[in-house]
Write a protein that holds these residues in place. Structure first.
Motif, PDB file in Angstrom:
ATOM      1  N   UNK A  39      34.054  41.102  49.845  1.00  0.00           N
ATOM      2  CA  UNK A  39      34.411  42.513  49.657  1.00  0.00           C
ATOM      3  C   UNK A  39      35.434  42.968  50.682  1.00  0.00           C
ATOM      4  N   UNK A  40      35.322  42.494  51.901  1.00  0.00           N
ATOM      5  CA  UNK A  40      36.300  42.834  52.929  1.00  0.00           C
ATOM      6  C   UNK A  40      37.685  42.313  52.542  1.00  0.00           C
ATOM      7  N   UNK A  41      37.733  41.079  52.065  1.00  0.00           N
ATOM      8  CA  UNK A  41      39.011  40.473  51.673  1.00  0.00           C
ATOM      9  C   UNK A  41      39.616  41.189  50.463  1.00  0.00           C
ATOM     10  N   UNK A  42      38.794  41.476  49.466  1.00  0.00           N
ATOM     11  CA  UNK A  42      39.292  42.132  48.249  1.00  0.00           C
ATOM     12  C   UNK A  42      39.701  43.574  48.537  1.00  0.00           C
ATOM     13  N   UNK A  43      38.962  44.249  49.399  1.00  0.00           N
ATOM     14  CA  UNK A  43      39.290  45.652  49.691  1.00  0.00           C
ATOM     15  C   UNK A  43      40.663  45.797  50.336  1.00  0.00           C
ATOM     16  N   UNK A  44      41.127  44.759  51.032  1.00  0.00           N
ATOM     17  CA  UNK A  44      42.467  44.796  51.633  1.00  0.00           C
ATOM     18  C   UNK A  44      43.552  44.917  50.575  1.00  0.00           C
ATOM     19  N   UNK A  45      43.263  44.427  49.363  1.00  0.00           N
ATOM     20  CA  UNK A  45      44.272  44.429  48.307  1.00  0.00           C
ATOM     21  C   UNK A  45      43.926  45.364  47.153  1.00  0.00           C
ATOM     22  N   UNK A  51      37.946  51.753  42.402  1.00  0.00           N
ATOM     23  CA  UNK A  51      36.867  51.489  43.341  1.00  0.00           C
ATOM     24  C   UNK A  51      36.711  49.965  43.371  1.00  0.00           C
ATOM     25  N   UNK A  52      36.030  49.459  44.365  1.00  0.00           N
ATOM     26  CA  UNK A  52      35.985  48.019  44.608  1.00  0.00           C
ATOM     27  C   UNK A  52      35.392  47.247  43.431  1.00  0.00           C
ATOM     28  N   UNK A  53      34.301  47.740  42.853  1.00  0.00           N
ATOM     29  CA  UNK A  53      33.655  47.035  41.739  1.00  0.00           C
ATOM     30  C   UNK A  53      34.582  46.973  40.525  1.00  0.00           C
ATOM     31  N   UNK A  54      35.268  48.056  40.226  1.00  0.00           N
ATOM     32  CA  UNK A  54      36.204  48.054  39.096  1.00  0.00           C
ATOM     33  C   UNK A  54      37.376  47.111  39.361  1.00  0.00           C
TER      34      UNK A  54
END
Length: 195
Positions: A39-45, A51-54
């Protein structure tokens, strides 16, 4: 750098277990650490409009892409999951076909009962994992494509092989093993909560 260090620490700690069977607590710790790192890695992009899940679902569905660096980092983080997946496959006499399958096997906690390759599910109202919970968790991890794939898979029972084929088929369609690596933590933690 901090995330890479956590990934390496998780890999080393998981490796120290040798041939010992992973406990449910060790599995939960592995999945929570992996979830946090991914989640940390994906949230950077993640674009601001998601939102993160979407955003994760849009990645799995091929609507968005991660940088090559993020993809490599996430697959590095998945190494403990691959190792557990191999342990799970051997313990349950399952075929170890490819990396995507091993990553998927990591979503099944040590508490889930597998007999002769079939995931033992409870009837509604009985203690244990039900098929409706499996469907719910797959939809939560993969989106609507999971419902279609699960409903029309032709499976008459939920063997680990049938579930693996269905789940990985949807998850890796656009991203290969990376898609499975992204979706598996949502699915696994959901299943663990249902057991």
């Amino acid at each position: 750098m901090k995330n890479l260090l956590f990934g390496l620490i998780a890999t080393v700690l998981f490796s120290l277990n040798g041939n010992a069977q992973t406990s449910n607590q060790e599995w939960l710790d592995m999945m929570e650490t992996y979830k946090s790192l991914v989640e940390s890695e994906i949230s950077k992009e993640c674009p601001k409009e998601f939102d993160l899940q979407d955003f994760k679902k849009s990645l799995i569905n091929g609507e968005n892409k991660l940088s090559e660096t993020a993809e490599k980092t996430i697959l590095t983080y998945a190494e403990p999951l691959i190792k557990y997946g191999l342990e799970f496959a051997k313990k349950n006499n399952l075929k170890e076909l490819e990396v995507s399958d091993l990553i998927f096997y990591s979503s099944i906690s040590p508490k889930v009962i597998v007999e002769n390759g079939e995931i033992i599910t409870a009837k509604v109202g009985e203690p244990g994992l039900t098929m409706s919970e499996v469907f719910h968790c797959a939809i939560n991890a993969l989106g609507g494509d999971a419902l279609y794939s699960l409903a029309f898979s032709g499976a008459t029972s939920w063997t680990a092989a049938a579930l693996t084929t269905t789940f990985t088929g949807v998850a890796k369609r656009f991203l290969g093993p990376l898609g499975v690596a992204i979706a598996v933590v949502t699915f696994g933690i959901c299943i663990a909560g249902a057991v």
